[in-house]
Design a protein around this motif. Structure first.
Motif, PDB file in Angstrom:
ATOM      1  N   GLY A 298       0.824  -1.198   0.000  1.00 32.51           N
ATOM      2  CA  GLY A 298       0.000   0.000   0.000  1.00 32.51           C
ATOM      3  C   GLY A 298       0.853   1.241   0.000  1.00 32.51           C
ATOM      4  O   GLY A 298       1.942   1.264  -0.569  1.00 32.51           O
ATOM      5  N   LEU A 299       0.367   2.288   0.659  1.00 35.63           N
ATOM      6  CA  LEU A 299       1.087   3.559   0.700  1.00 35.63           C
ATOM      7  C   LEU A 299       2.100   3.531   1.831  1.00 35.63           C
ATOM      8  O   LEU A 299       1.769   3.246   2.971  1.00 35.63           O
ATOM      9  N   LYS A 300       3.342   3.855   1.496  1.00 38.40           N
ATOM     10  CA  LYS A 300       4.432   3.863   2.465  1.00 38.40           C
ATOM     11  C   LYS A 300       4.984   5.284   2.603  1.00 38.40           C
ATOM     12  O   LYS A 300       4.955   6.080   1.665  1.00 38.40           O
ATOM     13  N   TYR A 301       5.498   5.536   3.784  1.00 35.23           N
ATOM     14  CA  TYR A 301       6.156   6.817   4.074  1.00 35.23           C
ATOM     15  C   TYR A 301       7.558   6.511   4.585  1.00 35.23           C
ATOM     16  O   TYR A 301       7.749   5.638   5.433  1.00 35.23           O
ATOM     17  N   ALA A 302       8.543   7.227   4.045  1.00 36.12           N
ATOM     18  CA  ALA A 302       9.924   7.056   4.488  1.00 36.12           C
ATOM     19  C   ALA A 302      10.490   8.408   4.889  1.00 36.12           C
ATOM     20  O   ALA A 302      10.211   9.425   4.242  1.00 36.12           O
ATOM     21  N   LYS A 303      11.279   8.421   5.961  1.00 30.23           N
ATOM     22  CA  LYS A 303      11.879   9.655   6.451  1.00 30.23           C
ATOM     23  C   LYS A 303      13.366   9.446   6.694  1.00 30.23           C
ATOM     24  O   LYS A 303      13.782   8.453   7.293  1.00 30.23           O
ATOM     25  N   LYS A 304      14.151  10.404   6.199  1.00 27.29           N
ATOM     26  CA  LYS A 304      15.592  10.380   6.487  1.00 27.29           C
ATOM     27  C   LYS A 304      15.934  11.577   7.357  1.00 27.29           C
ATOM     28  O   LYS A 304      15.727  12.724   6.970  1.00 27.29           O
ATOM     29  N   LYS A 305      16.426  11.303   8.561  1.00 25.67           N
ATOM     30  CA  LYS A 305      16.845  12.356   9.470  1.00 25.67           C
ATOM     31  C   LYS A 305      18.234  12.043   9.983  1.00 25.67           C
ATOM     32  O   LYS A 305      18.481  10.941  10.474  1.00 25.67           O
ATOM     33  N   ASP A 306      19.137  13.004   9.840  1.00 23.60           N
ATOM     34  CA  ASP A 306      20.533  12.835  10.262  1.00 23.60           C
ATOM     35  C   ASP A 306      21.141  11.577   9.649  1.00 23.60           C
ATOM     36  O   ASP A 306      21.895  10.842  10.303  1.00 23.60           O
ATOM     37  N   GLY A 307      20.775  11.310   8.385  1.00 20.96           N
ATOM     38  CA  GLY A 307      21.364  10.196   7.666  1.00 20.96           C
ATOM     39  C   GLY A 307      20.721   8.851   7.896  1.00 20.96           C
ATOM     40  O   GLY A 307      21.086   7.872   7.249  1.00 20.96           O
ATOM     41  N   GLU A 308      19.739   8.759   8.805  1.00 18.22           N
ATOM     42  CA  GLU A 308      19.087   7.497   9.127  1.00 18.22           C
ATOM     43  C   GLU A 308      17.665   7.471   8.570  1.00 18.22           C
ATOM     44  O   GLU A 308      16.912   8.430   8.712  1.00 18.22           O
ATOM     45  N   TRP A 309      17.297   6.334   7.933  1.00 15.66           N
ATOM     46  CA  TRP A 309      15.973   6.178   7.340  1.00 15.66           C
ATOM     47  C   TRP A 309      15.053   5.374   8.251  1.00 15.66           C
ATOM     48  O   TRP A 309      15.477   4.387   8.866  1.00 15.66           O
ATOM     49  N   THR A 310      13.796   5.794   8.326  1.00 16.42           N
ATOM     50  CA  THR A 310      12.741   4.995   8.955  1.00 16.42           C
ATOM     51  C   THR A 310      11.564   4.945   7.987  1.00 16.42           C
ATOM     52  O   THR A 310      11.365   5.875   7.194  1.00 16.42           O
ATOM     53  N   THR A 311      10.783   3.868   8.026  1.00 17.49           N
ATOM     54  CA  THR A 311       9.638   3.732   7.128  1.00 17.49           C
ATOM     55  C   THR A 311       8.389   3.357   7.912  1.00 17.49           C
ATOM     56  O   THR A 311       8.475   2.770   8.991  1.00 17.49           O
ATOM     57  N   LYS A 312       7.250   3.687   7.331  1.00 16.38           N
ATOM     58  CA  LYS A 312       5.965   3.409   7.971  1.00 16.38           C
ATOM     59  C   LYS A 312       4.929   3.154   6.886  1.00 16.38           C
ATOM     60  O   LYS A 312       4.929   3.819   5.843  1.00 16.38           O
ATOM     61  N   THR A 313       4.039   2.188   7.123  1.00 20.72           N
ATOM     62  CA  THR A 313       2.896   1.971   6.232  1.00 20.72           C
ATOM     63  C   THR A 313       1.758   2.889   6.681  1.00 20.72           C
ATOM     64  O   THR A 313       1.281   2.783   7.798  1.00 20.72           O
ATOM     65  N   ILE A 314       1.338   3.785   5.792  1.00 20.37           N
ATOM     66  CA  ILE A 314       0.250   4.705   6.123  1.00 20.37           C
ATOM     67  C   ILE A 314      -1.103   4.030   5.946  1.00 20.37           C
ATOM     68  O   ILE A 314      -1.982   4.131   6.799  1.00 20.37           O
ATOM     69  N   LYS A 315      -1.292   3.329   4.809  1.00 20.14           N
ATOM     70  CA  LYS A 315      -2.551   2.613   4.584  1.00 20.14           C
ATOM     71  C   LYS A 315      -2.293   1.436   3.656  1.00 20.14           C
ATOM     72  O   LYS A 315      -1.618   1.565   2.643  1.00 20.14           O
ATOM     73  N   GLN A 316      -2.833   0.282   4.016  1.00 20.05           N
ATOM     74  CA  GLN A 316      -2.659  -0.924   3.225  1.00 20.05           C
ATOM     75  C   GLN A 316      -3.711  -1.008   2.115  1.00 20.05           C
ATOM     76  O   GLN A 316      -4.787  -0.425   2.214  1.00 20.05           O
ATOM     77  N   GLY A 317      -3.371  -1.760   1.063  1.00 16.65           N
ATOM     78  CA  GLY A 317      -4.297  -1.951  -0.048  1.00 16.65           C
ATOM     79  C   GLY A 317      -3.540  -2.133  -1.343  1.00 16.65           C
ATOM     80  O   GLY A 317      -2.515  -1.477  -1.568  1.00 16.65           O
ATOM     81  N   SER A 318      -4.023  -3.026  -2.215  1.00 12.36           N
ATOM     82  CA  SER A 318      -3.291  -3.355  -3.436  1.00 12.36           C
ATOM     83  C   SER A 318      -3.114  -2.153  -4.361  1.00 12.36           C
ATOM     84  O   SER A 318      -2.104  -2.042  -5.059  1.00 12.36           O
ATOM     85  N   GLU A 319      -4.090  -1.225  -4.378  1.00  9.72           N
ATOM     86  CA  GLU A 319      -3.987  -0.042  -5.230  1.00  9.72           C
ATOM     87  C   GLU A 319      -3.824   1.242  -4.422  1.00  9.72           C
ATOM     88  O   GLU A 319      -3.782   2.333  -4.998  1.00  9.72           O
ATOM     89  N   THR A 320      -3.715   1.116  -3.118  1.00  5.68           N
ATOM     90  CA  THR A 320      -3.652   2.289  -2.252  1.00  5.68           C
ATOM     91  C   THR A 320      -2.371   3.083  -2.479  1.00  5.68           C
ATOM     92  O   THR A 320      -1.279   2.536  -2.408  1.00  5.68           O
ATOM     93  N   GLY A 321      -2.539   4.353  -2.758  1.00  5.92           N
ATOM     94  CA  GLY A 321      -1.387   5.232  -2.868  1.00  5.92           C
ATOM     95  C   GLY A 321      -0.677   5.193  -4.195  1.00  5.92           C
ATOM     96  O   GLY A 321       0.418   5.749  -4.313  1.00  5.92           O
ATOM     97  N   GLU A 322      -1.274   4.557  -5.230  1.00 10.97           N
ATOM     98  CA  GLU A 322      -0.624   4.601  -6.546  1.00 10.97           C
ATOM     99  C   GLU A 322      -0.526   6.042  -7.046  1.00 10.97           C
ATOM    100  O   GLU A 322       0.376   6.379  -7.797  1.00 10.97           O
ATOM    101  N   TYR A 323      -1.477   6.873  -6.609  1.00  8.79           N
ATOM    102  CA  TYR A 323      -1.383   8.312  -6.841  1.00  8.79           C
ATOM    103  C   TYR A 323      -1.302   8.986  -5.482  1.00  8.79           C
ATOM    104  O   TYR A 323      -2.133   8.740  -4.598  1.00  8.79           O
ATOM    105  N   ASN A 324      -0.308   9.851  -5.283  1.00  2.89           N
ATOM    106  CA  ASN A 324      -0.064  10.411  -3.960  1.00  2.89           C
ATOM    107  C   ASN A 324       0.699  11.719  -4.062  1.00  2.89           C
ATOM    108  O   ASN A 324       1.240  12.069  -5.110  1.00  2.89           O
TER     109      ASN A 324
END
Length: 398
Positions: A298-324
């Motif tokens: 689904g739709l994922k969010y990634a953040k890089k702060k001070d060189g380190e990446w973290t990721t989070k799933t915002i909403k699940q779904g096979s077509e979720t977030g194809e446009y964002n």
């Protein structure tokens, strides 16, 4: 047992100190709400201006382009930073087949948008801006001057406070329209302009794009004059560009060979995989934010702060977030807009309110610390006074 003044003061000091040391502010979560139902399900843009956030989307193939708008506040008791009430939906263009390839940007606290009228065989490129609460539309290019399907992949920006639109014409390539006294149009590169995106740094607009038949990424610059260069990167279905404080490019794209979402500045990082995705990139200070569609998740969010990446799933779904799309407002709130099953969603992470809560918490801690210190001083003074009185009584008795 009866407690006297000393015991009460000491207990109060201990409580105040404990509270000041142990209390931490609550952490607001990502909050999601539906902005619009039963929409076209493609193309969505988000931007912030003043205290407002706006989301542009295609309502349907028959009813055209809309802007949903809402005001946000920073009350420290309002953990969502969201004022009560519904989204205010405004009609930008209600003609059929309008609103394709929208690009939403703001200037002087007012939203503007470029988009295509997709009427087959009679396509046009439009620019709309809001003045005094009313939307004004201007035809910028059409099939007579730009050829069939003109206006694809429009990307709006501003140069010297004047709107500039980069866009694609299948018969002419990458084009630029700039509003001076009137709109002037120029063909920049033949065969180019697929997946066009722009970013502003100072007086320079950075432009990332590929060719319609060539997947090779190119980077252009416009500062009153145009220049461009090739890269070795190949793009499958989308890209985005941002610039850091030195005006160096940050890029995100779906890589042709690996089908992975790739981020690149001085370093590179890949995320998930996708056959198709739109993606959006932005940065603020030393933090980079990226949203993308991950195939099967689904739709994922990634953040890089001070060189380190973290990721989070915002909403699940096979077509979720194809446009964002993603936007960081002036107080640091992170806004994402995306589509899923013909609905338009908005998700906000209220970082700005968190900062205000932390600031108020620090003030409380300082206050409690002072109270505890004063109480302890008071206790010590009282103990010393009582000790001297007891000593004097003892001397008298002797």
């Amino acid at each position: 047992m009866k407690y006297g003044v000393l015991e009460a003061a000491t207990a109060a000091a201990i409580i105040a100190t404990s509270v000041s040391l142990l209390y931490t502010p609550p952490e607001p979560s990502w909050e999601t709400e539906v902005v619009a139902n039963d929409t076209y399900g493609k193309f969505v843009e988000v931007d912030s201006y003043g205290s407002n956030v706006g989301i542009a989307y295609v309502d349907s193939i028959d009813t055209g382009l809309r802007l949903a708008e809402k005001s946000y506040s920073t009350s420290i008791t309002d953990f969502s930073a969201q004022r009560k009430g519904n989204w205010d939906t405004q009609v930008i263009d209600n003609r059929s087949e309008t609103g394709m390839y929208p690009s939403l940007e703001s200037k002087s606290g007012q939203p503007s948008i470029s988009y295509q009228d997709g009427d087959l065989g009679n396509e046009k490129l439009y620019y709309a801006n809001r003045q005094n609460g009313e939307w004004n539309r201007t035809e910028v290019d059409n099939v007579v001057g730009g050829g069939t399907s003109v206006g694809m992949y429009s990307s709006l920006n501003f140069h010297q406070s004047k709107p500039v639109i980069f866009y694609h014409s299948p018969s002419q390539g990458l084009k630029m329209a700039e509003k001076k006294q009137e709109w002037s149009k120029e063909i920049l590169e033949d065969g180019q302009g697929w997946y066009t995106e722009t970013s502003k740094c100072g007086n320079t607009i950075k432009v990332a794009y590929t060719g319609r038949n060539s997947e090779q990424l190119k980077i252009g610059e416009y500062d009153g004059g145009w220049s461009s260069e090739n890269t070795s990167t190949k793009i499958k279905s989308d890209l985005d560009i941002d610039t850091d404080q030195r005006c160096d490019e940050q890029l995100a794209y779906l890589d042709t060979e690996t089908e992975q979402i790739t981020y690149k500045d001085q370093d590179s990082r890949t995320f998930g995989d996708a056959f198709f995705t739109r993606l959006a990139l932005t940065s603020k200070g030393n933090t980079t934010h990226l949203v993308y569609h991950d195939e099967g998740t689904g739709l994922k969010y990634a953040k890089k702060k001070d060189g380190e990446w973290t990721t989070k799933t915002i909403k699940q779904g096979s077509e979720t977030g194809e446009y964002n799309d993603i936007e960081i407002d002036h107080i640091g709130n992170i806004h994402t807009a995306y589509t899923s099953q013909k609905k338009v969603y908005h998700t906000v992470y209220n970082k700005g309110t968190t900062q205000k809560i932390q600031s108020k918490t620090d003030e409380v801690k300082i206050g409690l610390g002072l109270i505890s210190a004063l109480l302890l001083i008071f206790t010590a003074i009282r103990q010393e006074v009582i000790a001297k009185i007891i000593q004097k009584i003892g001397e008298i008795q002797r």
